[in-house]
Design a protein around this motif. Structure first.
Motif, PDB file in Angstrom:
ATOM      1  N   LEU A  93      -4.433   4.251   1.476  1.00  0.00           N
ATOM      2  CA  LEU A  93      -4.396   3.253   0.410  1.00  0.00           C
ATOM      3  C   LEU A  93      -5.423   3.638  -0.659  1.00  0.00           C
ATOM      4  O   LEU A  93      -6.441   4.250  -0.345  1.00  0.00           O
ATOM      5  CB  LEU A  93      -4.760   1.871   0.969  1.00  0.00           C
ATOM      6  CG  LEU A  93      -3.864   1.334   2.091  1.00  0.00           C
ATOM      7  CD1 LEU A  93      -4.536   0.148   2.784  1.00  0.00           C
ATOM      8  CD2 LEU A  93      -2.509   0.915   1.520  1.00  0.00           C
ATOM      9  N   GLY A  94      -5.159   3.212  -1.897  1.00  0.00           N
ATOM     10  CA  GLY A  94      -6.004   3.685  -3.003  1.00  0.00           C
ATOM     11  C   GLY A  94      -7.095   2.732  -3.449  1.00  0.00           C
ATOM     12  O   GLY A  94      -7.458   2.749  -4.624  1.00  0.00           O
ATOM     13  N   HIS A  95      -7.656   1.917  -2.553  1.00  0.00           N
ATOM     14  CA  HIS A  95      -8.757   1.037  -2.974  1.00  0.00           C
ATOM     15  C   HIS A  95      -9.965   1.865  -3.408  1.00  0.00           C
ATOM     16  O   HIS A  95     -10.267   2.889  -2.818  1.00  0.00           O
ATOM     17  CB  HIS A  95      -9.187   0.123  -1.819  1.00  0.00           C
ATOM     18  CG  HIS A  95      -8.155  -0.870  -1.413  1.00  0.00           C
ATOM     19  ND1 HIS A  95      -7.228  -0.596  -0.442  1.00  0.00           N
ATOM     20  CD2 HIS A  95      -7.898  -2.120  -1.848  1.00  0.00           C
ATOM     21  CE1 HIS A  95      -6.435  -1.650  -0.293  1.00  0.00           C
ATOM     22  NE2 HIS A  95      -6.822  -2.586  -1.132  1.00  0.00           N
TER      23      HIS A  95
ATOM     24  N   MET B  49     -14.964  -3.639   2.593  1.00  0.00           N
ATOM     25  CA  MET B  49     -13.728  -3.467   3.363  1.00  0.00           C
ATOM     26  C   MET B  49     -13.808  -2.154   4.128  1.00  0.00           C
ATOM     27  O   MET B  49     -14.511  -1.222   3.712  1.00  0.00           O
ATOM     28  CB  MET B  49     -12.500  -3.518   2.452  1.00  0.00           C
ATOM     29  CG  MET B  49     -12.537  -2.585   1.273  1.00  0.00           C
ATOM     30  SD  MET B  49     -11.062  -2.757   0.257  1.00  0.00           S
ATOM     31  CE  MET B  49     -11.592  -3.782  -1.091  1.00  0.00           C
TER      32      MET B  49
ATOM     33  N   ASP C 276      -5.007   4.224  -9.483  1.00  0.00           N
ATOM     34  CA  ASP C 276      -5.716   4.544  -8.241  1.00  0.00           C
ATOM     35  C   ASP C 276      -4.798   5.264  -7.259  1.00  0.00           C
ATOM     36  O   ASP C 276      -5.144   6.307  -6.702  1.00  0.00           O
ATOM     37  CB  ASP C 276      -6.255   3.268  -7.576  1.00  0.00           C
ATOM     38  CG  ASP C 276      -7.080   2.428  -8.527  1.00  0.00           C
ATOM     39  OD1 ASP C 276      -7.539   2.996  -9.540  1.00  0.00           O
ATOM     40  OD2 ASP C 276      -7.256   1.224  -8.270  1.00  0.00           O
ATOM     41  N   SER C 277      -3.616   4.679  -7.061  1.00  0.00           N
ATOM     42  CA  SER C 277      -2.765   5.271  -6.020  1.00  0.00           C
ATOM     43  C   SER C 277      -2.034   6.519  -6.518  1.00  0.00           C
ATOM     44  O   SER C 277      -1.682   7.383  -5.718  1.00  0.00           O
ATOM     45  CB  SER C 277      -1.788   4.235  -5.445  1.00  0.00           C
ATOM     46  OG  SER C 277      -1.035   3.621  -6.439  1.00  0.00           O
TER      47      SER C 277
ATOM     48  N   THR D 177       6.753   2.998  -2.142  1.00  0.00           N
ATOM     49  CA  THR D 177       6.372   2.004  -3.147  1.00  0.00           C
ATOM     50  C   THR D 177       7.031   0.688  -2.768  1.00  0.00           C
ATOM     51  O   THR D 177       8.213   0.673  -2.430  1.00  0.00           O
ATOM     52  CB  THR D 177       6.888   2.425  -4.545  1.00  0.00           C
ATOM     53  OG1 THR D 177       6.387   3.732  -4.815  1.00  0.00           O
ATOM     54  CG2 THR D 177       6.444   1.454  -5.626  1.00  0.00           C
ATOM     55  N   VAL D 178       6.245  -0.382  -2.809  1.00  0.00           N
ATOM     56  CA  VAL D 178       6.826  -1.695  -2.515  1.00  0.00           C
ATOM     57  C   VAL D 178       7.210  -2.358  -3.829  1.00  0.00           C
ATOM     58  O   VAL D 178       6.383  -2.484  -4.736  1.00  0.00           O
ATOM     59  CB  VAL D 178       5.823  -2.583  -1.740  1.00  0.00           C
ATOM     60  CG1 VAL D 178       6.404  -3.970  -1.517  1.00  0.00           C
ATOM     61  CG2 VAL D 178       5.455  -1.927  -0.404  1.00  0.00           C
TER      62      VAL D 178
ATOM     63  N   HIS E 296       8.036  -5.789  -5.101  1.00  0.00           N
ATOM     64  CA  HIS E 296       7.962  -7.183  -4.645  1.00  0.00           C
ATOM     65  C   HIS E 296       9.014  -8.066  -5.298  1.00  0.00           C
ATOM     66  O   HIS E 296       9.125  -9.241  -4.962  1.00  0.00           O
ATOM     67  CB  HIS E 296       6.573  -7.768  -4.946  1.00  0.00           C
ATOM     68  CG  HIS E 296       5.473  -7.025  -4.282  1.00  0.00           C
ATOM     69  ND1 HIS E 296       4.751  -6.041  -4.909  1.00  0.00           N
ATOM     70  CD2 HIS E 296       4.982  -7.088  -3.031  1.00  0.00           C
ATOM     71  CE1 HIS E 296       3.852  -5.548  -4.073  1.00  0.00           C
ATOM     72  NE2 HIS E 296       3.977  -6.153  -2.930  1.00  0.00           N
TER      73      HIS E 296
ATOM     74  N   VAL F  36       1.936   4.005  -2.729  1.00  0.00           N
ATOM     75  CA  VAL F  36       1.755   4.266  -4.158  1.00  0.00           C
ATOM     76  C   VAL F  36       2.398   3.159  -4.989  1.00  0.00           C
ATOM     77  O   VAL F  36       3.624   3.002  -4.992  1.00  0.00           O
ATOM     78  CB  VAL F  36       2.401   5.622  -4.565  1.00  0.00           C
ATOM     79  CG1 VAL F  36       1.995   5.992  -5.978  1.00  0.00           C
ATOM     80  CG2 VAL F  36       2.008   6.724  -3.602  1.00  0.00           C
ATOM     81  N   SER F  37       1.573   2.402  -5.707  1.00  0.00           N
ATOM     82  CA  SER F  37       2.125   1.338  -6.553  1.00  0.00           C
ATOM     83  C   SER F  37       2.605   1.899  -7.882  1.00  0.00           C
ATOM     84  O   SER F  37       3.429   1.285  -8.544  1.00  0.00           O
ATOM     85  CB  SER F  37       1.051   0.281  -6.799  1.00  0.00           C
ATOM     86  OG  SER F  37      -0.021   0.853  -7.513  1.00  0.00           O
TER      87      SER F  37
HETATM   88  N1  LIG Z   1       3.479  -2.203  -4.789  1.00  0.00           N
HETATM   89  C1  LIG Z   1       2.803  -1.347  -4.024  1.00  0.00           C
HETATM   90  N2  LIG Z   1       3.464  -0.367  -3.366  1.00  0.00           N
HETATM   91  C2  LIG Z   1       2.813   0.515  -2.576  1.00  0.00           C
HETATM   92  N3  LIG Z   1       1.480   0.480  -2.386  1.00  0.00           N
HETATM   93  C3  LIG Z   1       0.772  -0.468  -3.009  1.00  0.00           C
HETATM   94  C4  LIG Z   1       1.382  -1.435  -3.856  1.00  0.00           C
HETATM   95  N4  LIG Z   1       0.421  -2.239  -4.331  1.00  0.00           N
HETATM   96  C5  LIG Z   1      -0.748  -1.806  -3.811  1.00  0.00           C
HETATM   97  N5  LIG Z   1      -0.552  -0.746  -3.011  1.00  0.00           N
HETATM   98  C6  LIG Z   1      -1.559   0.043  -2.253  1.00  0.00           C
HETATM   99  O1  LIG Z   1      -2.702  -0.767  -2.040  1.00  0.00           O
HETATM  100  C7  LIG Z   1      -3.817  -0.216  -2.747  1.00  0.00           C
HETATM  101  C8  LIG Z   1      -4.683  -1.330  -3.255  1.00  0.00           C
HETATM  102  O2  LIG Z   1      -4.018  -2.073  -4.234  1.00  0.00           O
HETATM  103  P1  LIG Z   1      -4.364  -3.594  -4.471  1.00  0.00           P
HETATM  104  O3  LIG Z   1      -5.840  -3.738  -4.648  1.00  0.00           O
HETATM  105  O4  LIG Z   1      -3.459  -4.137  -5.488  1.00  0.00           O
HETATM  106  O5  LIG Z   1      -3.897  -4.011  -3.035  1.00  0.00           O
HETATM  107  P2  LIG Z   1      -4.222  -5.167  -2.066  1.00  0.00           P
HETATM  108  O6  LIG Z   1      -3.555  -4.744  -0.789  1.00  0.00           O
HETATM  109  O7  LIG Z   1      -3.796  -6.389  -2.750  1.00  0.00           O
HETATM  110  O8  LIG Z   1      -5.755  -5.100  -1.862  1.00  0.00           O
HETATM  111  P3  LIG Z   1      -6.819  -6.275  -1.974  1.00  0.00           P
HETATM  112  O9  LIG Z   1      -6.871  -6.831  -0.593  1.00  0.00           O
HETATM  113  O10 LIG Z   1      -8.051  -5.531  -2.350  1.00  0.00           O
HETATM  114  O11 LIG Z   1      -6.358  -7.221  -3.041  1.00  0.00           O
HETATM  115  C9  LIG Z   1      -3.191   0.634  -3.831  1.00  0.00           C
HETATM  116  O12 LIG Z   1      -4.078   1.624  -4.281  1.00  0.00           O
HETATM  117  C10 LIG Z   1      -2.007   1.218  -3.101  1.00  0.00           C
HETATM  118  O13 LIG Z   1      -2.398   2.272  -2.248  1.00  0.00           O
END
Ligand SMILES: Nc1ncnc2c1ncn2[C@@H]1O[C@H](COP(=O)(O)OP(=O)(O)OP(=O)(O)O)[C@@H](O)[C@H]1O
Length: 416
Positions: free
Chosen positions: A122-124, A149, A32-33, A55-56, A58, A27-28
């Motif tokens: 994941l919430g894509h 994907m 979405d998430s 939650t990550v 960064h 969950v960011s």
């Molecule tokens: N900071 C975060 N902490 C936890 N989960 C995250 C975080 N950022 C993204 N996610 C997870 O990844 C999902 C997709 O987010 P996002 O499109 O930003 O990620 P991505 O891994 O960069 O994917 P993509 O490869 O499509 O760019 C979010 O819905 C969530 O489930």
């Protein structure tokens, strides 16, 4: 949001993971998430799931820590254990987005293992599919790049799921509004410096052509079906013409030549990535050069691999130069793929056998593995002294196995 639309979101999430699973939600704090978290939490009772969330942070935006706290608080209200995973060493250069994504995946994998979580959601969304499709078009991607994907995949002991790929971002925001739930808007979502943001804005202009996010997502799904069929075909070919020997992938040379070009290409790319652990396939031109060398029975290096093509087999092995200098404790995975069993001790290290080590293995020929492969094979060292080289016939109580289910090359073709 209609009741039917809400029910279909719930159904998609509930059916995405097995009954009784230990589920982790990434969950960011974005819409979405946050919607995903709520849907997982509502499905947990009927599906018998144990749910956790992470939650990550960064460490790249000052607000990130507050966002993680907001998610933590919301999880506490829902009775869901939550952890904030901090990326401690963000790099100062390079493709920051890509590195952040990889670090996120690493941190989430480690969290899942630590907590015994078998399934991470994941919430894509469908919008992510459409935007990715447009971005890949601009890079002249082929079938694999343009394919949707994956909705589910397994990586070692963790299953990853994207249960919301058929839902639009807007539908999820509607859902959150109806449920009176909050989410954070990441300011970088409006920053045209990011290709994804530009893709999103261009998508709006394509509407008069009938090209909506939903249409592009559907095209990406169709291509994904075609990709899956080709991958199955390649896996069947691998069953017939490839074997794993001493950690190398060995093809019958004539059988490899006789394959349709696309199937052969898939087998070679998979073998290179399987042996080297490379995250991305090599460029097409580099692959063409490899195939030309194989045609001339010349050995060739690519992607950290050495391809031996002198005889009636084509053998993809680790390039000694690429594994030179890779060192680690005996009880950890070495070079991304080997695990050693034996009398572990803190003063022992694993490093490549190398030419020098091979001289101390009088029985290496009995292994049936060529010299070039053995040079890059794992060996146990105490300082400069060779203790064991299990693949080169010097076992001294040690054995070597490929880590993480890597012994089956054909199934790798289906999962990568
Ligand atoms: N900071 C975060 N902490 C936890 N989960 C995250 C975080 N950022 C993204 N996610 C997870 O990844 C999902 C997709 O987010 P996002 O499109 O930003 O990620 P991505 O891994 O960069 O994917 P993509 O490869 O499509 O760019 C979010 O819905 C969530 O489930």
């Amino acid at each position: 949001m209609t009741d039917a639309a809400e029910a279909s979101l719930l159904e998609a999430v509930a059916q995405s993971m097995p009954r009784g699973a230990s589920v982790g939600v990434a969950v960011s704090g974005g819409g979405d998430s946050m919607a995903l978290l709520d849907l997982v939490s509502r499905s947990a009772g009927s599906r018998g799931w144990g749910v956790r969330a992470a939650t990550v942070d960064h460490g790249l935006r000052p607000e990130a820590a507050d966002e993680a706290r907001m998610v933590a608080q919301h999880c506490a209200d829902l009775g869901i254990p939550h952890e904030t995973l901090v990326w401690r060493d963000p790099p100062s250069e390079g493709n920051l987005q890509d590195r952040a994504r990889r670090a996120r995946r690493r941190l989430l994998t480690a969290w899942a293992r630590r907590e015994g979580i078998g399934h991470v959601a994941l919430g894509h969304t469908e919008d992510d599919l459409a935007e990715t499709f447009l971005m890949r078009l601009s890079r002249e991607a082929g079938l694999d790049g343009l394919s949707a994907m994956r909705a589910d995949w397994q990586e070692e002991d963790v299953c990853w799921h994207r249960p919301l790929l058929a839902a639009s971002r807007e539908a999820l925001r509607d859902y959150l509004r109806v449920r009176a739930l909050h989410w954070v808007e990441d300011p970088s979502n409006d920053d045209p410096a990011f290709a994804r943001v530009r893709a999103r804005s261009i998508l709006g202009h394509l509407q008069p052509l009938g090209l909506t996010g939903a249409t592009l997502a559907s095209v990406a799904r169709n291509l994904g079906d075609a990709r899956a069929a080709l991958a199955r075909h390649a896996a069947e070919a691998a069953e017939r013409i490839a074997r794993v020997e001493g950690g190398d992938v060995v093809f019958g040379a004539d059988a490899l030549r006789a394959l349709p070009a696309e199937t052969r290409r898939r087998l070679l790319i998979a073998a290179l990535r399987w042996v080297s652990g490379a995250e991305y396939p090599p460029r097409e031109a580099a692959l063409d050069a490899l195939w030309a060398a194989v045609g001339d029975h010349r050995d060739h290096t690519l992607s950290g691999c050495l391809v031996l093509a002198g005889g009636d087999v084509v053998r993809v092995t680790r390039e000694a130069a690429a594994s030179r200098g890779v060192e680690g404790p005996t009880d950890a995975c070495w070079d991304g793929r080997w695990r050693l069993d034996g009398p572990h001790a803190p003063d022992l290290r694993i490093a490549a056998l190398g030419e020098e080590g091979l001289r101390h293995c009088p029985d290496w020929r009995e292994s049936g593995v060529p010299r070039a492969s053995l040079r890059a094979s794992p060996a146990v060292w105490r300082g400069a002294d060779l203790v064991a080289a299990p693949l080169a016939g010097l076992s001294a109580g040690w054995s070597a196995q490929l880590a993480g289910g890597r012994d089956h090359f054909a199934s790798y073709l289906l999962s990568h």
